[in-house]
Design a protein around this motif. Structure first.
Motif, mmCIF file in Angstrom:
data_model
loop_
_atom_site.group_PDB
_atom_site.id
_atom_site.type_symbol
_atom_site.label_atom_id
_atom_site.label_comp_id
_atom_site.label_asym_id
_atom_site.label_seq_id
_atom_site.Cartn_x
_atom_site.Cartn_y
_atom_site.Cartn_z
ATOM 1 N N THR A 137 0.868 -1.180 0.000
ATOM 2 C CA THR A 137 0.000 0.000 0.000
ATOM 3 C C THR A 137 0.899 1.223 0.000
ATOM 4 O OG1 THR A 137 -0.052 -0.288 2.375
ATOM 5 C CG2 THR A 137 -1.997 -1.000 1.148
ATOM 6 N N GLU A 138 0.544 2.184 -0.849
ATOM 7 C CA GLU A 138 1.430 3.340 -0.982
ATOM 8 C C GLU A 138 1.403 4.189 0.295
ATOM 9 O OE1 GLU A 138 2.224 7.091 -3.886
ATOM 10 O OE2 GLU A 138 0.814 5.551 -4.588
ATOM 11 N N HIS A 139 2.602 4.513 0.787
ATOM 12 C CA HIS A 139 2.697 5.334 1.989
ATOM 13 C C HIS A 139 2.364 6.784 1.646
ATOM 14 C CE1 HIS A 139 4.204 6.102 6.042
ATOM 15 N NE2 HIS A 139 4.596 7.275 5.545
ATOM 16 N N ARG A 140 1.614 7.391 2.494
ATOM 17 C CA ARG A 140 1.288 8.803 2.261
ATOM 18 C C ARG A 140 1.749 9.629 3.451
ATOM 19 N NH1 ARG A 140 -1.991 9.713 -1.901
ATOM 20 N NH2 ARG A 140 -2.997 7.887 -2.826
ATOM 21 N N TYR A 141 2.352 10.794 3.094
ATOM 22 C CA TYR A 141 2.733 11.716 4.159
ATOM 23 C C TYR A 141 1.646 12.786 4.306
ATOM 24 C CZ TYR A 141 7.417 9.752 3.687
ATOM 25 O OH TYR A 141 8.480 8.915 3.649
ATOM 26 N N ASN A 142 1.522 13.249 5.482
ATOM 27 C CA ASN A 142 0.654 14.412 5.660
ATOM 28 C C ASN A 142 1.531 15.651 5.609
ATOM 29 O OD1 ASN A 142 -1.840 13.133 5.996
ATOM 30 N ND2 ASN A 142 -1.107 12.402 8.001
ATOM 31 N N LEU A 143 1.576 16.298 4.428
ATOM 32 C CA LEU A 143 2.489 17.432 4.245
ATOM 33 C C LEU A 143 1.693 18.719 4.118
ATOM 34 C CD1 LEU A 143 4.828 15.745 1.631
ATOM 35 C CD2 LEU A 143 5.398 16.266 4.000
ATOM 36 N N PRO A 144 2.350 19.841 4.490
ATOM 37 C CA PRO A 144 1.664 21.142 4.295
ATOM 38 C C PRO A 144 1.392 21.383 2.815
ATOM 39 C CG PRO A 144 3.686 21.371 5.580
ATOM 40 C CD PRO A 144 3.665 19.975 5.083
ATOM 41 N N GLU A 145 0.562 22.332 2.565
ATOM 42 C CA GLU A 145 0.187 22.621 1.178
ATOM 43 C C GLU A 145 1.393 23.105 0.381
ATOM 44 O OE1 GLU A 145 -3.489 25.125 -0.376
ATOM 45 O OE2 GLU A 145 -3.887 23.536 1.099
ATOM 46 N N GLN B 265 10.341 7.684 -5.111
ATOM 47 C CA GLN B 265 11.331 6.981 -5.919
ATOM 48 C C GLN B 265 12.659 7.733 -6.053
ATOM 49 O OE1 GLN B 265 10.792 3.915 -7.011
ATOM 50 N NE2 GLN B 265 8.711 3.943 -6.211
ATOM 51 N N GLY B 266 12.663 9.059 -5.843
ATOM 52 C CA GLY B 266 13.927 9.727 -6.131
ATOM 53 C C GLY B 266 14.141 11.032 -5.388
ATOM 54 N N GLU B 267 13.449 12.025 -5.829
ATOM 55 C CA GLU B 267 13.844 13.376 -5.424
ATOM 56 C C GLU B 267 13.591 13.672 -3.956
ATOM 57 O OE1 GLU B 267 13.072 16.878 -7.769
ATOM 58 O OE2 GLU B 267 12.683 15.606 -9.508
ATOM 59 N N GLY B 268 12.715 12.952 -3.348
ATOM 60 C CA GLY B 268 12.389 13.222 -1.944
ATOM 61 C C GLY B 268 11.401 14.375 -1.828
ATOM 62 N N LEU B 269 11.690 15.252 -0.887
ATOM 63 C CA LEU B 269 10.758 16.355 -0.620
ATOM 64 C C LEU B 269 10.796 17.378 -1.756
ATOM 65 C CD1 LEU B 269 8.821 17.406 1.617
ATOM 66 C CD2 LEU B 269 10.746 18.832 2.402
ATOM 67 N N ILE B 270 9.630 17.706 -2.283
ATOM 68 C CA ILE B 270 9.542 18.684 -3.372
ATOM 69 C C ILE B 270 8.700 19.849 -2.886
ATOM 70 C CG2 ILE B 270 8.732 19.075 -5.728
ATOM 71 C CD1 ILE B 270 9.005 15.966 -6.063
ATOM 72 N N ILE B 271 9.346 21.007 -2.948
ATOM 73 C CA ILE B 271 8.578 22.218 -2.586
ATOM 74 C C ILE B 271 8.231 22.902 -3.891
ATOM 75 C CG2 ILE B 271 8.604 24.400 -1.333
ATOM 76 C CD1 ILE B 271 10.923 23.073 0.368
ATOM 77 N N GLU B 272 6.977 22.925 -4.217
ATOM 78 C CA GLU B 272 6.578 23.413 -5.542
ATOM 79 C C GLU B 272 6.836 24.904 -5.670
ATOM 80 O OE1 GLU B 272 2.702 21.715 -5.786
ATOM 81 O OE2 GLU B 272 3.654 19.822 -6.374
ATOM 82 N N GLY B 273 7.227 25.302 -6.933
ATOM 83 C CA GLY B 273 7.484 26.717 -7.181
ATOM 84 C C GLY B 273 8.851 27.176 -6.707
ATOM 85 N N GLU B 274 9.709 26.237 -6.283
ATOM 86 C CA GLU B 274 10.995 26.668 -5.745
ATOM 87 C C GLU B 274 12.168 26.252 -6.624
ATOM 88 O OE1 GLU B 274 12.776 25.547 -2.069
ATOM 89 O OE2 GLU B 274 11.795 27.193 -1.005
ATOM 90 N N ALA B 275 11.846 25.593 -7.795
ATOM 91 C CA ALA B 275 12.922 25.094 -8.659
ATOM 92 C C ALA B 275 13.843 26.217 -9.094
ATOM 93 C CB ALA B 275 12.322 24.405 -9.884
ATOM 94 N N GLU B 276 15.150 25.960 -9.022
ATOM 95 C CA GLU B 276 16.123 26.986 -9.377
ATOM 96 C C GLU B 276 16.130 27.199 -10.882
ATOM 97 O OE1 GLU B 276 20.235 27.164 -7.670
ATOM 98 O OE2 GLU B 276 19.435 25.504 -6.460
ATOM 99 N N LYS B 277 16.327 28.445 -11.254
ATOM 100 C CA LYS B 277 16.460 28.720 -12.682
ATOM 101 C C LYS B 277 17.961 28.851 -13.000
ATOM 102 C CE LYS B 277 12.005 29.747 -13.912
ATOM 103 N NZ LYS B 277 11.439 28.749 -12.968
ATOM 104 N N THR B 278 18.527 27.848 -13.682
ATOM 105 C CA THR B 278 19.947 27.920 -14.049
ATOM 106 C C THR B 278 20.141 27.261 -15.406
ATOM 107 O OG1 THR B 278 22.092 26.921 -13.593
ATOM 108 C CG2 THR B 278 20.233 25.904 -12.512
ATOM 109 N N PRO B 279 21.059 27.839 -16.250
ATOM 110 C CA PRO B 279 21.277 27.231 -17.571
ATOM 111 C C PRO B 279 22.067 25.928 -17.478
ATOM 112 C CG PRO B 279 22.783 29.062 -17.252
ATOM 113 C CD PRO B 279 21.881 29.036 -16.056
ATOM 114 N N PHE B 280 22.678 25.656 -16.322
ATOM 115 C CA PHE B 280 23.522 24.460 -16.218
ATOM 116 C C PHE B 280 22.748 23.309 -15.628
ATOM 117 C CE2 PHE B 280 26.354 28.143 -15.813
ATOM 118 C CZ PHE B 280 27.086 27.951 -16.984
#
Lengths: 301, 285
Positions: B240-248, B255-270
Motif C-alpha cells: 500500500t502506498e505510503h502517504r505523508y501528511n504534508l503542508p500545502e 522513488q527519487g527526489e524526496g521532498l519537493i517544494i513546488e514553485g521553488e525550482a532553481e532557474k539555471t542554464p547548467f
C-alpha cells in the motif's frame, strides 16, 4: 660395401659438375625462391606473397591453400571461405599433375635439412638403421586426421615441423629450431631418411594425392645401366627405383610409378649413363623409349 | 605343414607383428599429441584473439595458422604464437597494453581469414567481442583517489557506451566528486585502447578474454523487477502506498527526489549533473 668417397665422380667426369647437379640446384632455387617470395614483404616491404604454406595470397589475387591442413580443419568442423576453396583446388590440381611429393622435394623447407643430414651420413659413413617401417607415415597420416575428430582442433599443426619451419622463417621461429635440429640429428644418427621417408604424414598425404600423377621419372635408358648403384645411394626412397630399372625381364614399365618417388631428380643427376629422365606417366612402351633414347644420344653426339 | 606353408606362416606373423608395433607406436604418439593439445590450448589472460575469433575451442579447429590476418592488419598488432609461447603454435593474438586493436571499419583481418576462424559474419566492428575491459585495480586507479584522469573514458572508441563515468561522492575530502570509469559489457568490444592509454605504470584497466572477465548469474535466478515488467503487473500483492501528511505546496517523491517544494525550482542554464558539462560537444557524436 659401396665406396662413398667416389660417389658422383663418374657423373661429373661424364657430364661435368653443373650437369650432374642440375636438378639439385634447381630444387634449392625452388625451395629458397618460394621462401624469398614470402620474405620480400616482411623484409623489404615488397609484398609478393602473403601468409605461409598453409594458406597464402599472391599479388593480392591468387589464393593457394594447403589441402592437408584444410582437410584437418574441415574434419574439426570448419566450412572454408571461397578463397580457400579456390586455393585448395588449384593446389590439388597442380600436385595431382606433377606428383604429390614434388611438394617434398621442391617446396618443403625441411627437405633441405634432411638432405643435409643424408649427405653428412654418406660423408661420415654412418650406417645406423632403425626398425621404423616406411608405412609408419601413413599411420601417422591416419592419426593426424582422426585427432581433429576426437580432440576437435588441428592438433598436428601444434607440432608439425614442416609448417613450423616455414612459418618460423617467415613469421618468427621461437623455439621451433629445436625441432628442426631434432629432425636433423634423427636423420643423421638414427635412421636414413628417417623423417621424410618414414614418419612425416605431410609427405604421406601428398604421396597419396600424386599417386596417379602425370610427371614421372623414367628409366628410359635402363639398358645402359652399369649397375654402379649410385642412384640407390642418393635416392631418398630407393625402393621405388628397382622395379623400373631392373624390371625389363619381367616386362615392367621403365617409369617409376611408385607415388613414394619425390620427383627430386637426384637419380637423373647422379647417373653417368643418363639412364633416367623426366617423362610422362604413360611413356611406357619400351620400343618408343629406345627410339627416344637413340634420338637423344644422336643429339648428344 | 609343408616348408612353404611354414614360411608363409612366419611371414604372416612377422608382417602382423611389425604392423602391430607400428600401430602401437603411432597410437602412443597420438596419446601424447592429444594430451599436449589440451595443455597447449590454454592462453595467458593478456593474449587477446583478433576480432571475430570463434570461441577458443572452435578457433583452434578452424585456424590453419596461415598468418594472413597478421599481414592484413594495417597497424601490425597481430602476432603468431611461436613455439615456446603460451599460446597454440601459429595462432594469432595481440597484447592490448602494447598494441591494441584499432577497430578498423572494414575489419581487414577478418576479410583475410580463409577459414572463417575469424567469423566473416562480423560486419560491424562494434559488434566484435575480442574480450572485455575490466577496471581491475580500484586501489591504484587514480579516479578512485578523486583525481581527474578519465583517459580510458576519452580514448574509448565507443564513447560513453562502453565506458561511462559514474559520479560518486568523494568521502575523503567530503566536498568533491569521484568520476569512476565503469565498463559496460553490452558495448565494450575488448579492443584494449583503454588498457594501452591507462596512465599508470601497470594498467588499472585491462582487457581479459570474456570468459575470465565475466561472472554469470545462476540460471534459476529471477530478477523480480524484470519479471514484473514482463508480466506487466506486480507478481506479489503490491505494498500500500505510503502517504505523508504534508503542508500545502509540498509533495514527497518516493522513488527519487524526496521532498519537493513546488514553485521553488532553481532557474539555471547548467544541468545539475556535471557529466553533462563534461560531455558537452561529444553528445552530438
Amino acid at each position: 660395401m659401396f665406396d662413398m668417397t667416389t660417389l658422383g665422380d663418374d657423373a661429373i667426369a661424364a657430364k661435368g659438375w653443373f650437369e650432374s647437379h642440375k636438378y639439385l640446384i634447381l630444387r634449392r632455387l625452388s625451395q629458397l625462391g618460394i621462401l624469398a617470395l614470402f620474405l620480400t614483404g616482411p623484409w623489404f616491404g615488397i609484398w609478393i606473397v602473403k601468409g605461409n604454406l598453409a594458406s597464402s595470397l599472391t599479388l593480392d589475387i591468387l589464393p593457394l591453400t594447403d589441402p592437408y591442413v584444410l582437410l584437418q580443419a574441415m574434419l574439426s568442423g570448419v566450412v572454408p571461405e571461397t578463397a580457400a576453396i579456390i586455393g585448395v583446388v588449384i593446389v590439388l590440381a597442380f600436385y595431382f599433375l606433377v606428383g604429390g611429393r614434388v611438394y617434398c622435394s621442391w617446396v618443403c623447407p625441411v627437405n633441405m635439412v634432411t638432405d643435409l643430414a643424408a649427405w653428412l651420413r654418406r660423408k661420415l659413413g654412418i650406417r645406423t638403421t632403425s626398425q621404423i617401417s616406411r608405412s609408419t607415415r601413413f599411420w601417422m597420416l591416419v592419426l593426424t586426421l582422426i585427432l581433429p575428430l576426437v580432440v576437435g582442433g588441428i592438433v598436428w599443426e601444434l607440432v608439425n615441423p614442416v609448417s613450423m619451419m616455414f612459418r618460423g622463417i617467415v613469421f618468427g621461429m621461437g623455439a621451433a629450431w629445436v625441432m628442426i635440429v631434432g629432425i636433423f640429428l634423427f636423420d643423421l644418427l638414427v635412421a636414413k631418411d628417417g623423417w621424410c621417408g618414414h614418419i612425416c604424414p605431410v609427405g604421406a598425404f601428398y604421396s597419396l594425392l600424386g599417386s596417379k600423377s602425370l610427371l614421372k621419372v623414367n628409366a628410359s635408358q635402363r639398358q645402359a645401366c652399369n649397375d654402379c648403384m649410385e642412384c640407390y645411394v642418393v635416392c631418398p626412397e630407393p625402393q621405388v627405383i628397382k622395379p623400373a630399372l631392373m624390371g625389363e625381364k619381367k616386362g615392367l614399365s621403365p617409369v617409376i610409378l611408385s607415388s613414394d618417388c619425390t620427383n627430386c631428380g637426384r637419380c637423373i643427376d647422379i647417373c653417368a649413363k643418363d639412364v633416367f629422365s623426366y617423362g610422362g606417366r604413360h611413356a611406357t612402351k619400351i620400343d618408343e623409349c629406345k627410339r627416344e633414347g637413340e634420338i637423344n644420344r644422336g643429339v648428344r653426339v | 605343414m609343408s616348408e612353404a606353408e611354414r614360411k608363409n606362416e612366419m611371414n604372416r606373423r612377422r608382417f602382423l607383428g611389425n604392423m602391430l608395433k607400428t600401430a602401437c607406436g603411432v597410437g602412443l604418439v597420438g596419446l601424447g599429441l592429444g594430451a599436449y593439445s589440451k595443455r597447449a590450448s590454454s592462453m595467458p589472460a593478456n593474449y587477446i584473439r583478433p576480432p571475430g575469433a570463434l570461441p577458443e575451442e572452435d578457433f583452434l579447429g578452424a585456424c590453419i595458422r596461415c598468418g594472413l590476418c597478421v599481414r592484413d592488419c594495417p597497424y601490425d598488432i597481430l602476432f603468431l604464437g611461436e613455439v615456446g609461447d603460451e599460446v597454440a603454435t601459429g595462432t594469432p593474438y595481440f597484447i592490448a597494453r602494447t598494441g591494441p586493436c584499432e577497430m578498423c571499419e572494414d575489419i581487414p583481418c577478418v576479410v583475410a581469414c580463409p577459414t572463417n576462424a575469424l567469423d566473416h559474419d562480423l560486419k560491424d566492428i562494434e559488434d566484435s567481442r575480442m574480450g572485455l575491459a575490466v577496471v581491475i585495480d580500484q586501489e591504484n586507479c587514480i579516479a578512485f583517489h578523486g583525481l581527474r584522469c578519465e583517459v580510458c573514458f576519452n580514448v574509448c572508441p565507443i564513447r560513453n557506451r562502453a565506458i561511462s563515468l559514474d559520479m560518486q561522492h568523494n568521502t575523503r575530502s567530503g566536498k568533491h566528486a569521484l568520476f569512476i570509469p565503469v565498463v559496460h559489457s553490452d558495448a565494450c568490444t575488448g579492443c584494449g585502447l583503454c588498457e594501452r592509454a591507462c596512465i599508470l605504470e601497470e594498467a588499472a584497466i585491462k582487457v581479459f578474454p570474456t570468459h575470465l572477465a565475466k561472472g554469470e548469474l545462476g540460471k534459476h535466478y529471477r530478477l523480480g523487477w524484470k519479471e514484473k515488467e514482463k508480466a506487466g503487473e506486480a507478481l506479489v500483492t503490491p505494498d500500500t502506498e505510503h502517504r505523508y501528511n504534508l503542508p500545502e505546496g509540498m509533495r514527497y517523491d518516493q522513488q527519487g527526489e524526496g521532498l519537493i517544494i513546488e514553485g521553488e525550482a532553481e532557474k539555471t542554464p547548467f544541468s545539475s549533473n556535471p557529466l553533462d558539462t563534461l560531455n558537452s560537444g561529444f553528445m552530438d557524436k
